[in-house]
Design a protein around this motif. Structure first.
Motif, PDB file in Angstrom:
ATOM      1  N   LEU B  21       0.695  -1.044  -0.059  1.00 28.00           N
ATOM      2  CA  LEU B  21       0.020   0.151   0.014  1.00 28.00           C
ATOM      3  C   LEU B  21       0.928   1.280  -0.187  1.00 28.00           C
ATOM      4  O   LEU B  21       1.761   1.170   0.627  1.00 28.00           O
ATOM      5  CB  LEU B  21      -0.791   0.019   1.402  1.00 28.00           C
ATOM      6  CG  LEU B  21      -2.095  -0.937   1.324  1.00 28.00           C
ATOM      7  CD1 LEU B  21      -1.794  -2.202   1.187  1.00 28.00           C
ATOM      8  CD2 LEU B  21      -2.837  -0.688   2.765  1.00 28.00           C
ATOM      9  N   ASN B  22       0.437   2.204  -0.577  1.00 26.52           N
ATOM     10  CA  ASN B  22       1.420   3.521  -0.719  1.00 26.52           C
ATOM     11  C   ASN B  22       0.637   4.524  -0.024  1.00 26.52           C
ATOM     12  O   ASN B  22      -0.478   4.658  -0.041  1.00 26.52           O
ATOM     13  CB  ASN B  22       1.509   3.879  -2.380  1.00 26.52           C
ATOM     14  CG  ASN B  22       2.205   4.950  -2.366  1.00 26.52           C
ATOM     15  OD1 ASN B  22       1.759   6.169  -2.663  1.00 26.52           O
ATOM     16  ND2 ASN B  22       3.394   5.017  -2.394  1.00 26.52           N
ATOM     17  N   CYS B  23       1.489   5.429   0.272  1.00 25.35           N
ATOM     18  CA  CYS B  23       0.996   6.541   1.121  1.00 25.35           C
ATOM     19  C   CYS B  23       2.187   7.656   0.624  1.00 25.35           C
ATOM     20  O   CYS B  23       3.456   7.671   0.918  1.00 25.35           O
ATOM     21  CB  CYS B  23       1.177   6.514   2.570  1.00 25.35           C
ATOM     22  SG  CYS B  23       1.118   8.288   3.379  1.00 25.35           S
ATOM     23  N   GLY B  54      14.391   6.042   5.156  1.00 26.18           N
ATOM     24  CA  GLY B  54      15.375   4.779   5.194  1.00 26.18           C
ATOM     25  C   GLY B  54      14.956   3.940   6.506  1.00 26.18           C
ATOM     26  O   GLY B  54      15.153   2.823   6.536  1.00 26.18           O
ATOM     27  N   GLU B  55      14.072   4.644   7.547  1.00 28.01           N
ATOM     28  CA  GLU B  55      13.578   3.881   8.633  1.00 28.01           C
ATOM     29  C   GLU B  55      12.622   2.804   8.043  1.00 28.01           C
ATOM     30  O   GLU B  55      11.706   2.973   7.102  1.00 28.01           O
ATOM     31  CB  GLU B  55      13.027   4.752   9.606  1.00 28.01           C
ATOM     32  CG  GLU B  55      12.859   4.161  10.985  1.00 28.01           C
ATOM     33  CD  GLU B  55      12.396   5.117  11.981  1.00 28.01           C
ATOM     34  OE1 GLU B  55      12.105   6.388  11.633  1.00 28.01           O
ATOM     35  OE2 GLU B  55      11.816   4.733  13.329  1.00 28.01           O
ATOM     36  N   GLU B  56      12.739   1.593   8.824  1.00 28.48           N
ATOM     37  CA  GLU B  56      11.737   0.499   8.542  1.00 28.48           C
ATOM     38  C   GLU B  56      11.124   0.037   9.787  1.00 28.48           C
ATOM     39  O   GLU B  56      12.046  -0.060  10.802  1.00 28.48           O
ATOM     40  CB  GLU B  56      12.388  -0.602   7.782  1.00 28.48           C
ATOM     41  CG  GLU B  56      12.959  -0.235   6.102  1.00 28.48           C
ATOM     42  CD  GLU B  56      13.472  -1.315   5.600  1.00 28.48           C
ATOM     43  OE1 GLU B  56      13.859  -1.017   4.481  1.00 28.48           O
ATOM     44  OE2 GLU B  56      13.748  -2.712   6.274  1.00 28.48           O
ATOM     45  N   LYS B  63       5.081  -4.492   7.407  1.00 28.56           N
ATOM     46  CA  LYS B  63       6.267  -3.991   7.326  1.00 28.56           C
ATOM     47  C   LYS B  63       6.123  -2.717   6.622  1.00 28.56           C
ATOM     48  O   LYS B  63       5.828  -2.604   5.543  1.00 28.56           O
ATOM     49  CB  LYS B  63       7.595  -4.606   6.623  1.00 28.56           C
ATOM     50  CG  LYS B  63       9.020  -4.083   6.310  1.00 28.56           C
ATOM     51  CD  LYS B  63       9.802  -4.694   5.549  1.00 28.56           C
ATOM     52  CE  LYS B  63      11.254  -4.226   5.477  1.00 28.56           C
ATOM     53  NZ  LYS B  63      12.125  -5.008   4.579  1.00 28.56           N
ATOM     54  N   ALA B  64       6.488  -1.462   7.334  1.00 27.35           N
ATOM     55  CA  ALA B  64       6.530  -0.203   6.993  1.00 27.35           C
ATOM     56  C   ALA B  64       7.896   0.609   6.762  1.00 27.35           C
ATOM     57  O   ALA B  64       8.820   0.160   7.405  1.00 27.35           O
ATOM     58  CB  ALA B  64       5.666   0.687   7.955  1.00 27.35           C
ATOM     59  N   THR B  65       7.906   1.088   5.465  1.00 22.82           N
ATOM     60  CA  THR B  65       9.073   1.700   5.005  1.00 22.82           C
ATOM     61  C   THR B  65       8.766   3.415   4.784  1.00 22.82           C
ATOM     62  O   THR B  65       7.541   3.782   4.380  1.00 22.82           O
ATOM     63  CB  THR B  65       9.558   1.059   3.752  1.00 22.82           C
ATOM     64  OG1 THR B  65       8.721   1.217   2.564  1.00 22.82           O
ATOM     65  CG2 THR B  65      10.174  -0.166   4.284  1.00 22.82           C
ATOM     66  N   LEU B  66       9.798   4.138   4.871  1.00 24.16           N
ATOM     67  CA  LEU B  66       9.700   5.601   4.808  1.00 24.16           C
ATOM     68  C   LEU B  66      10.895   6.272   3.577  1.00 24.16           C
ATOM     69  O   LEU B  66      11.977   5.995   3.802  1.00 24.16           O
ATOM     70  CB  LEU B  66       9.699   6.243   5.911  1.00 24.16           C
ATOM     71  CG  LEU B  66       9.701   7.723   5.811  1.00 24.16           C
ATOM     72  CD1 LEU B  66       8.175   8.174   5.354  1.00 24.16           C
ATOM     73  CD2 LEU B  66       9.940   8.415   7.359  1.00 24.16           C
ATOM     74  N   GLU B  70       7.424   9.333   0.275  1.00 23.29           N
ATOM     75  CA  GLU B  70       6.251   8.421   0.503  1.00 23.29           C
ATOM     76  C   GLU B  70       6.603   7.197   1.442  1.00 23.29           C
ATOM     77  O   GLU B  70       7.803   7.295   1.872  1.00 23.29           O
ATOM     78  CB  GLU B  70       5.938   7.812  -0.827  1.00 23.29           C
ATOM     79  CG  GLU B  70       6.925   7.101  -1.554  1.00 23.29           C
ATOM     80  CD  GLU B  70       6.665   6.754  -3.054  1.00 23.29           C
ATOM     81  OE1 GLU B  70       5.605   6.839  -3.481  1.00 23.29           O
ATOM     82  OE2 GLU B  70       7.548   6.250  -3.750  1.00 23.29           O
ATOM     83  N   SER B  71       5.681   6.733   1.761  1.00 23.89           N
ATOM     84  CA  SER B  71       5.589   5.444   2.894  1.00 23.89           C
ATOM     85  C   SER B  71       5.054   4.404   2.167  1.00 23.89           C
ATOM     86  O   SER B  71       3.887   4.293   1.284  1.00 23.89           O
ATOM     87  CB  SER B  71       5.171   5.641   3.987  1.00 23.89           C
ATOM     88  OG  SER B  71       5.193   4.666   5.073  1.00 23.89           O
ATOM     89  N   PHE B  72       5.500   2.835   2.317  1.00 24.79           N
ATOM     90  CA  PHE B  72       4.841   1.847   1.704  1.00 24.79           C
ATOM     91  C   PHE B  72       4.514   0.881   3.225  1.00 24.79           C
ATOM     92  O   PHE B  72       5.372   1.046   3.850  1.00 24.79           O
ATOM     93  CB  PHE B  72       5.633   1.043   1.008  1.00 24.79           C
ATOM     94  CG  PHE B  72       6.084   1.783  -0.297  1.00 24.79           C
ATOM     95  CD1 PHE B  72       7.101   2.480  -0.696  1.00 24.79           C
ATOM     96  CD2 PHE B  72       5.068   1.608  -1.406  1.00 24.79           C
ATOM     97  CE1 PHE B  72       7.298   3.362  -1.634  1.00 24.79           C
ATOM     98  CE2 PHE B  72       5.144   2.264  -2.845  1.00 24.79           C
ATOM     99  CZ  PHE B  72       6.452   3.201  -2.713  1.00 24.79           C
ATOM    100  N   LEU B  73       3.537   0.456   3.064  1.00 24.80           N
ATOM    101  CA  LEU B  73       2.909  -0.803   3.890  1.00 24.80           C
ATOM    102  C   LEU B  73       3.118  -2.131   3.217  1.00 24.80           C
ATOM    103  O   LEU B  73       2.221  -2.357   2.444  1.00 24.80           O
ATOM    104  CB  LEU B  73       1.782  -0.482   4.684  1.00 24.80           C
ATOM    105  CG  LEU B  73       1.301  -1.509   5.751  1.00 24.80           C
ATOM    106  CD1 LEU B  73       2.323  -1.145   6.805  1.00 24.80           C
ATOM    107  CD2 LEU B  73      -0.072  -1.068   6.242  1.00 24.80           C
ATOM    108  N   HIS B  74       3.775  -2.899   3.413  1.00 18.14           N
ATOM    109  CA  HIS B  74       4.142  -4.008   2.855  1.00 18.14           C
ATOM    110  C   HIS B  74       3.486  -5.045   3.541  1.00 18.14           C
ATOM    111  O   HIS B  74       3.573  -5.429   4.835  1.00 18.14           O
ATOM    112  CB  HIS B  74       5.664  -4.462   2.581  1.00 18.14           C
ATOM    113  CG  HIS B  74       6.536  -3.601   1.828  1.00 18.14           C
ATOM    114  ND1 HIS B  74       6.559  -3.182   0.686  1.00 18.14           N
ATOM    115  CD2 HIS B  74       7.346  -2.503   2.437  1.00 18.14           C
ATOM    116  CE1 HIS B  74       7.320  -2.366   0.192  1.00 18.14           C
ATOM    117  NE2 HIS B  74       7.646  -1.629   1.358  1.00 18.14           N
TER     118      HIS B  74
END
Lengths: 120, 115
Positions: B21-23, B54-56, B63-66, B70-74
């Motif tokens: 999912l994208n933010c 770079g934070e996860e 799993k959330a990345t930044l 944008e941020s992704f929720l995998h």
């Protein structure tokens, strides 16, 4: 209490009536927020308290909306002369700390289940 | 103007079918990015906070990345109980370095996972 408690869970009002929605935050939480969530939308900010001080009310849509937290715990959101466009879920959230803290969990909002308002 | 855009609006997956999912966010300065899960008839429930590019962070199948934009929720091998609306929110920095009190939320992504 164990969580944020809101009442009533459901409220049906006739257009023009006044309504009051109550929020009981987690004990010891200094920050309290009100959000409005329309169907299919994300929550939209209404107002924010730190203890009894209302620090931000920029999100209140009109002067018919009024919020208070007189003793720094329970809060009431009052809507005067309700209109159909006021129909939404009103969410309350609290946090034990806010603003500049980077301590893990300090900025986390705990939400209540919401009060669903339907204006006929 | 600070804003958050989430995509897709709705996502249907089969059990075990991984996706993201994208933010996307626009904010003058980012204090923190938050992911929440919301079940029907309930308030949002906190999942993650991310503070810098770079934070996860991980929690079970999530799993959330930044990045800076944008941020992704995998979601790895989702199960039907992962079905919910996932909300992304940002907290902005104020010009003097303090933090905006409120969170700005996106409209959410409604995830359905079929068995």
């Amino acid at each position: 209490g164990a969580g944020v408690s809101q009442s009533p869970r459901y409220k049906v009002a006739k257009r023009g009536q006044d309504v009051a929605l109550r929020c009981d935050p987690i004990s010891g939480h200094v920050s309290l927020f009100w959000y409005q969530q329309a169907l299919g939308q994300g929550p939209e900010f209404l107002t924010y308290f730190q203890n009894e001080a209302q620090l931000d009310k920029s999100g209140l849509p009109s002067d018919r909306f009024f919020a208070e937290r007189p003793e720094g715990s329970v809060s009431t959101l009052k809507i005067q002369r309700t209109q159909q466009e006021d129909s939404a879920v009103y969410l309350c959230a609290s946090s034990y700390q806010w603003r500049d803290s980077q301590v893990d969990g300090a900025n986390v909002l705990t939400f209540g289940a919401g009060s669903r308002l339907t204006v006929l | 103007e600070d804003q958050v855009t989430q995509s897709p609006e709705a996502l249907r997956l089969q059990e075990g079918e991984s996706s993201s999912l994208n933010c996307s966010y626009t904010v003058s300065g980012l204090r923190g990015l938050f992911w929440y899960r919301q079940d029907p008839g309930k308030g949002p429930e906190f999942l993650f906070t991310l503070y810098s590019a770079g934070e996860e962070k991980e929690k079970e199948r999530l799993k959330a990345t930044l990045t800076k934009k944008e941020s992704f929720l995998h979601i790895t091998a989702p199960k039907p109980e992962d079905s919910a609306t996932y909300l992304c929110a940002v907290q902005a920095l104020l010009f003097y370095g303090g933090s905006q009190g409120n969170l700005i939320f996106g409209k959410g992504t409604k995830l359905s996972v079929k068995p």
